[in-house]
Design a protein around this motif. Structure first.
Motif, mmCIF file in Angstrom:
data_model
loop_
_atom_site.group_PDB
_atom_site.id
_atom_site.type_symbol
_atom_site.label_atom_id
_atom_site.label_comp_id
_atom_site.label_asym_id
_atom_site.label_seq_id
_atom_site.Cartn_x
_atom_site.Cartn_y
_atom_site.Cartn_z
ATOM 1 N N GLU A 3 75.020 53.851 10.623
ATOM 2 C CA GLU A 3 75.702 53.872 11.806
ATOM 3 C C GLU A 3 75.888 56.169 11.880
ATOM 4 O O GLU A 3 76.946 55.793 11.509
ATOM 5 N N ILE A 4 75.404 56.829 11.754
ATOM 6 C CA ILE A 4 76.022 57.963 12.011
ATOM 7 C C ILE A 4 76.629 58.467 13.766
ATOM 8 O O ILE A 4 75.285 58.439 14.045
ATOM 9 N N GLN A 5 77.570 58.555 13.816
ATOM 10 C CA GLN A 5 77.974 59.270 14.789
ATOM 11 C C GLN A 5 78.486 60.837 14.462
ATOM 12 O O GLN A 5 79.657 61.102 13.972
ATOM 13 N N ASN A 6 78.252 61.156 16.004
ATOM 14 C CA ASN A 6 78.528 62.689 15.713
ATOM 15 C C ASN A 6 79.118 63.860 14.205
ATOM 16 O O ASN A 6 79.538 64.390 14.401
ATOM 17 N N ASN A 18 75.043 69.492 13.720
ATOM 18 C CA ASN A 18 76.054 69.658 14.829
ATOM 19 C C ASN A 18 75.408 67.794 15.214
ATOM 20 O O ASN A 18 74.766 67.916 16.294
ATOM 21 N N ASN A 19 76.469 67.673 15.750
ATOM 22 C CA ASN A 19 76.627 66.236 16.004
ATOM 23 C C ASN A 19 75.702 65.638 16.262
ATOM 24 O O ASN A 19 75.202 64.798 16.992
ATOM 25 N N LEU A 20 75.222 65.097 14.846
ATOM 26 C CA LEU A 20 73.903 64.394 14.578
ATOM 27 C C LEU A 20 74.243 62.370 14.262
ATOM 28 O O LEU A 20 75.459 62.956 13.653
ATOM 29 N N SER A 21 73.972 62.076 15.089
ATOM 30 C CA SER A 21 73.808 60.706 15.517
ATOM 31 C C SER A 21 72.412 60.303 15.110
ATOM 32 O O SER A 21 71.676 60.605 15.914
ATOM 33 N N LEU A 22 72.574 58.605 14.527
ATOM 34 C CA LEU A 22 71.599 58.238 14.610
ATOM 35 C C LEU A 22 71.552 56.620 14.349
ATOM 36 O O LEU A 22 72.821 56.647 13.519
ATOM 37 N N HIS A 209 67.181 71.605 12.795
ATOM 38 C CA HIS A 209 68.454 72.562 12.814
ATOM 39 C C HIS A 209 69.438 72.169 12.631
ATOM 40 O O HIS A 209 70.518 72.402 13.734
ATOM 41 N N GLY A 210 69.833 70.686 12.673
ATOM 42 C CA GLY A 210 70.539 69.692 12.225
ATOM 43 C C GLY A 210 70.884 69.076 13.774
ATOM 44 O O GLY A 210 72.237 68.768 13.389
ATOM 45 N N GLU A 211 70.165 69.008 14.600
ATOM 46 C CA GLU A 211 70.487 68.130 15.581
ATOM 47 C C GLU A 211 69.412 67.060 15.281
ATOM 48 O O GLU A 211 68.081 67.311 14.630
ATOM 49 N N MET A 212 69.905 65.923 15.825
ATOM 50 C CA MET A 212 68.494 65.007 15.440
ATOM 51 C C MET A 212 67.940 64.898 16.919
ATOM 52 O O MET A 212 68.071 64.746 18.615
ATOM 53 N N THR A 310 62.496 64.074 24.386
ATOM 54 C CA THR A 310 62.962 63.273 22.607
ATOM 55 C C THR A 310 64.074 62.430 22.911
ATOM 56 O O THR A 310 64.486 62.311 24.179
ATOM 57 N N ASN A 311 63.492 61.036 22.365
ATOM 58 C CA ASN A 311 64.043 59.806 22.490
ATOM 59 C C ASN A 311 65.845 59.806 22.587
ATOM 60 O O ASN A 311 66.349 59.736 23.047
ATOM 61 N N ALA A 312 65.600 60.954 21.517
ATOM 62 C CA ALA A 312 67.194 61.320 21.061
ATOM 63 C C ALA A 312 67.861 61.487 22.308
ATOM 64 O O ALA A 312 69.579 61.217 22.157
#
Lengths: 316, 320
Positions: A3-6, A18-22, A209-212, A310-312
C-alpha cells in the motif's frame, strides 16, 4: 500486501514521484507500466530501501517500509531484481546463490539444498557449476530471479526483467513468474511494454511523470478502450468525396485520412454502420474493406498516459 | 576474528574470486622473483666475505633487513590503495552493490567483509616474502622474535591504510579514481603529516624571529607550541614502523642514547623529552591511535554506504 500512499521524491528540481499512491493485493501479479523515466525504478528502489523518499508512506505486509526498523524487518520478506543483472562473473551459479544464502545467514547443508531447489525452480540445475559469465542473458536473468528468492520473500519487485531478452527467454521468464504467482507470492513487475504485462498480470498500474494514471485490474484497463472503437475503411481507387460524405452522418464523431484509407470514430450501432457503408456505395465510392476495430493495448496505454479518463483519478 | 571472517559472505566471496583470478598468482610470482633477487644478492655479499676470510659484518645484515622492511612498506603503500580502492567501487560499477544492500547483511558487515578480504590478500603477499626476510636469520644478525615484532608493525600498517582505502572506495564512484584517491591519502599520511609538522614548526619558529634567524628553527624556546605537532605523526604509519624497526633492529642514526621516534624528538624538540610517556612508547601509542582511526574509518564507510537510504519523513502528507 503493498500500500503506497502519497509517495513523493525529488532529485533536485526534478520531481520523480508526485503523490504516487497504489495498492497491490496479496498474491497478485501486478504490472507497473510507464515510459522510461516515468518513476518505476525510483518507486521500486524506495520500496526495497535503496532510495529514500521525501514524504509518503509504504506499507508492505503491514510494516512501514520507510521506517528504518520496519525496513530492517522487511529485508527477509522482500526480494528485488534490479533492471541490470548484478551478477559476479567469476562465481559459478551455485556459488552465486550460496553467497546470497550466506547474506541471509543460511549456511552449510541448508544453503546447498536451497541452492539446488532454486536452480531447479528456474530450470538452471544443469548450469549449477558453470561460471555465471558463461551463461546467456536469459539464464543470468533467471539466476537473478533465483537469487531474489533466496530468503523466500513474500513480495518480489522485478524491474524490467524481460528487457533485452529473446522471445524464448521471455517466455521462460513468464512461466517462472506465473509459477511463483501460483505459489502465492506477490509480484510487482515493471515494464514499459504494456502488451507484455497484460498477458500475465492480474492488475496494472500506469505511471507517467511520477504520477499514477491508472491502478486497477486488466479488465478495467481494457474497458477504458470502449470509446476507442473505430471503423477503418480502405479503397480500391480514389476515395473522392468519401471523407465529406462520412462527416455528413450525424453519428460520426470523427473522421480522418490515414495512410491506409479513412479512420472513422462514431457513436453508432451496427445498423448505422450499415447505413454508412450503403451511402458510400450508392455514391460510387470504391470501398475495398469496411471493418470495425478496437484500439490496441499500446494505444490504450498512450491514451491513459496522455491524460485520458483514469481509474486512479476516479478512485481519488 | 575467525568466526567473523568465516561467517562473512562478502569476505568469503571476495577471497574465492581473488583466488580464482590469475592476478593473485602473477602478483605472488613477481613479488617473489624480486625478493629472490634481493636474497641472492645478500647471499652473494655474505659469501664474498667468507671467501676473502674477512670477519662478517653483522651490522650490515641488519641494514639489509632494515632496507628490506622499508621496501616492503613502500610496497604496502602502493599495494593497499590498488587493492582496497576498487573494493566497493567495483561492486558499484558491476551494479551488484544495490542487490547486496537489500540483503540482511548490515552495512558494517559488508564493509568489514571487503576490508578483511583486502587485508588478507595483501598479507598473503607479505607472508610469501617471509622466507626471504628470514635469510638474515641464517647469519644470526636478528632473531626470530625481532622478525615477528617488525612484521607485526607492518601488518598493523596494512590494516591501518586499508581502512582509508575502503573509505575512499565508498566515497568515490569509479574504482580507478578510488584507488588514486586512496593512494593520495596514503602519501598524505606518510609525507603530508611530516610536511605539516615541519610547517607548524616553521610558523612557530617564525613567531619568534630571534630563534628563526639563529638557525635553530626546531629549538624555539619561547614559542614552543609547534613541538606538539609531533603528535600528528602518530597518524603516520611510517613513524610507528620506524620506531619499531629502530628499537628492535636498529638504525642508530639519530641519537646515541635514544632509539626510534624518541631519538628524533631528542634531536629536534625542546619541550618534549624522550622520556615523555607518549614519546617513549611511540609505537604502542601510535598503534592504538591508528587502530582506533581505522575502526572509525570503517564505521564512516558503513555510514556512507547507508547514507542514501536513511533519512525519511514518515507518513508526511504532501499537498502539492
Amino acid at each position: 500486501m503493498l500500500e503506497i500512499q502519497n509517495l513523493t521524491k525529488s532529485f533536485g528540481p526534478f520531481k520523480a514521484l508526485n503523490n504516487l499512491s497504489l495498492s497491490v493485493n496479496d498474491g497478485e501479479l501486478f504490472g507497473f507500466v510507464g515510459a522510461n523515466g516515468a518513476g518505476k525504478t525510483t518507486t521500486m528502489k524506495i520500496c526495497v530501501g535503496l532510495e529514500r523518499a521525501d514524504s509518503g508512506s509504504i506499507i508492505i505486509d503491514g510494516t512501514e517500509a520507510l521506517d528504518p526498523k520496519g525496513r530492517s524487518s522487511l529485508r527477509g520478506k522482500v526480494g528485488y531484481v534490479p533492471d541490470f543483472f548484478g551478477v559476479y562473473a567469476d562465481l559459478t551459479a551455485s556459488e552465486y546463490l550460496h553467497f546470497f544464502a550466506g547474506a541471509y545467514n543460511i549456511w552449510g547443508r541448508d544453503a546447498d539444498i536451497l541452492s539446488d531447489n532454486l536452480l531447479e525452480l528456474v530450470n538452471l540445475s544443469d548450469k549449477a557449476n558453470e561460471q555465471v559469465d558463461s551463461l546467456s542473458r536469459g539464464m543470468k536473468q533467471k539466476l537473478c530471479v533465483a537469487r531474489a528468492l533466496v530468503q523466500n520473500p513474500k513480495i518480489l519487485f522485478l524491474d524490467e526483467p524481460a528487457s533485452g531478452l529473446d522471445p524464448k527467454a521471455r517466455h521462460e521468464l513468464k512461466e517462472i513468474l506465473r509459477n511463483l504467482s501460483s505459489m502465492g507470492k506477490t509480484i510487482i513487475i515493471s515494464s514499459h511494454i504494456l502488451p507484455e504485462l497484460i498477458e500475465m498480470c492480474s492488475s496494472i498500474g500506469i505511471i507517467n511523470h511520477g504520477e499514477m494514471k491508472f491502478n486497477g485490474s486488466i479488465e478495467d484497463a481494457l474497458a477504458l478502450s470502449a470509446g476507442g472503437e473505430f471503423i477503418e475503411i480502405t479503397f480500391s481507387g480514389d476515395p473522392g468525396r468519401a471523407l465529406s460524405l462520412i462527416k455528413e452522418c450525424p453519428f460520426v464523431t470523427g473522421a480522418e485520412l490515414t495512410s491506409k484509407g479513412i479512420r472513422v470514430t462514431a457513436n453508432a450501432d451496427d445498423a448505422e454502420y450499415t447505413a454508412l457503408l450503403k451511402k458510400l456505395i450508392v455514391n460510387d465510392i470504391p470501398v475495398a474493406t469496411f471493418s470495425k476495430n478496437h484500439e490496441n493495448v499500446e494505444d490504450i496505454f498512450l491514451n491513459i498516459m496522455e491524460g485520458g479518463s483514469t481509474n486512479a483519478e476516479n478512485n481519488a | 576474528m575467525q568466526k567473523i571472517m568465516l561467517k562473512n559472505p562478502v569476505f568469503l566471496k571476495d577471497i574465492s574470486i581473488k583466488a580464482k583470478r590469475s592476478r593473485m598468482a602473477v602478483s605472488l610470482f613477481v613479488i617473489n622473483v624480486l625478493a629472490s633477487l634481493v636474497a641472492i644478492f645478500i647471499l652473494f655479499i655474505s659469501n664474498a666475505g667468507m671467501v676473502s676470510m674477512d670477519p662478517m659484518d653483522l651490522q650490515a645484515f641488519t641494514w639489509i633487513f632494515d632496507g628490506f622492511i622499508i621496501v616492503e612498506c613502500a610496497f604496502v603503500c602502493l599495494m593497499v590503495p590498488s587493492e582496497t580502492g576498487p573494493s566497493i567501487a567495483n561492486e558499484r560499477e558491476r551494479q551488484t552493490l544495490d542487490v547486496l544492500l537489500t540483503t540482511k547483511m548490515s552495512h558494517f558487515d559488508i564493509i568489514l567483509g571487503k576490508y578483511l578480504s583486502s587485508v588478507a590478500y595483501t598479507l598473503l603477499l607479505l607472508v610469501s616474502l617471509l622466507p626471504f626476510l628470514s635469510v638474515v636469520l641464517i647469519y644470526g644478525s636478528i632473531s626470530f622474535i625481532q622478525l615477528v615484532g617488525v612484521m607485526l608493525a607492518v601488518i598493523e600498517t596494512v590494516m591501518y591504510l586499508s581502512a582509508f582505502g575502503i573509505l575512499y572506495s565508498t566515497l568515490v564512484k569509479k574504482s580507478s579514481r578510488a584507488s588514486a584517491s586512496a593512494l593520495a591519502v596514503v602519501f598524505l599520511l606518510v609525507f603530508g603529516t611530516i610536511f605539516l609538522c615541519l610547517i607548524i614548526h616553521l610558523i612557530a619558529a617564525a613567531a619568534n624571529s630571534g630563534n628563526y634567524y639563529n638557525g635553530r628553527i626546531f629549538k624555539a624556546n619561547i614559542f614552543n607550541t609547534g613541538d606538539f605537532s609531533f603528535f600528528l605523526l602518530y597518524f603516520n604509519p611510517a613513524t610507528t614502523v620506524f620506531d619499531v624497526l629502530d628499537k628492535i633492529v636498529g638504525f642508530d642514526i639519530f641519537s646515541d642514547n635514544y632509539h626510534g621516534m624518541a631519538g628524533i624528538i631528542a634531536e629536534t624538540s625542546s619541550v618534549l623529552t624522550p622520556d615523555n610517556f607518549f614519546v617513549k612508547h611511540w609505537a604502542p601509542v601510535g598503534f592504538v591511535v591508528q587502530i582506533i582511526t581505522a575502526f572509525y574509518m570503517l564505521k564512516l564507510s558503513a555510514a556512507k554506504l547507508a547514507g542514501n537510504t536513511r533519512r525519511v519523513k514518515l507518513g508526511k502528507k504532501n499537498n502539492n
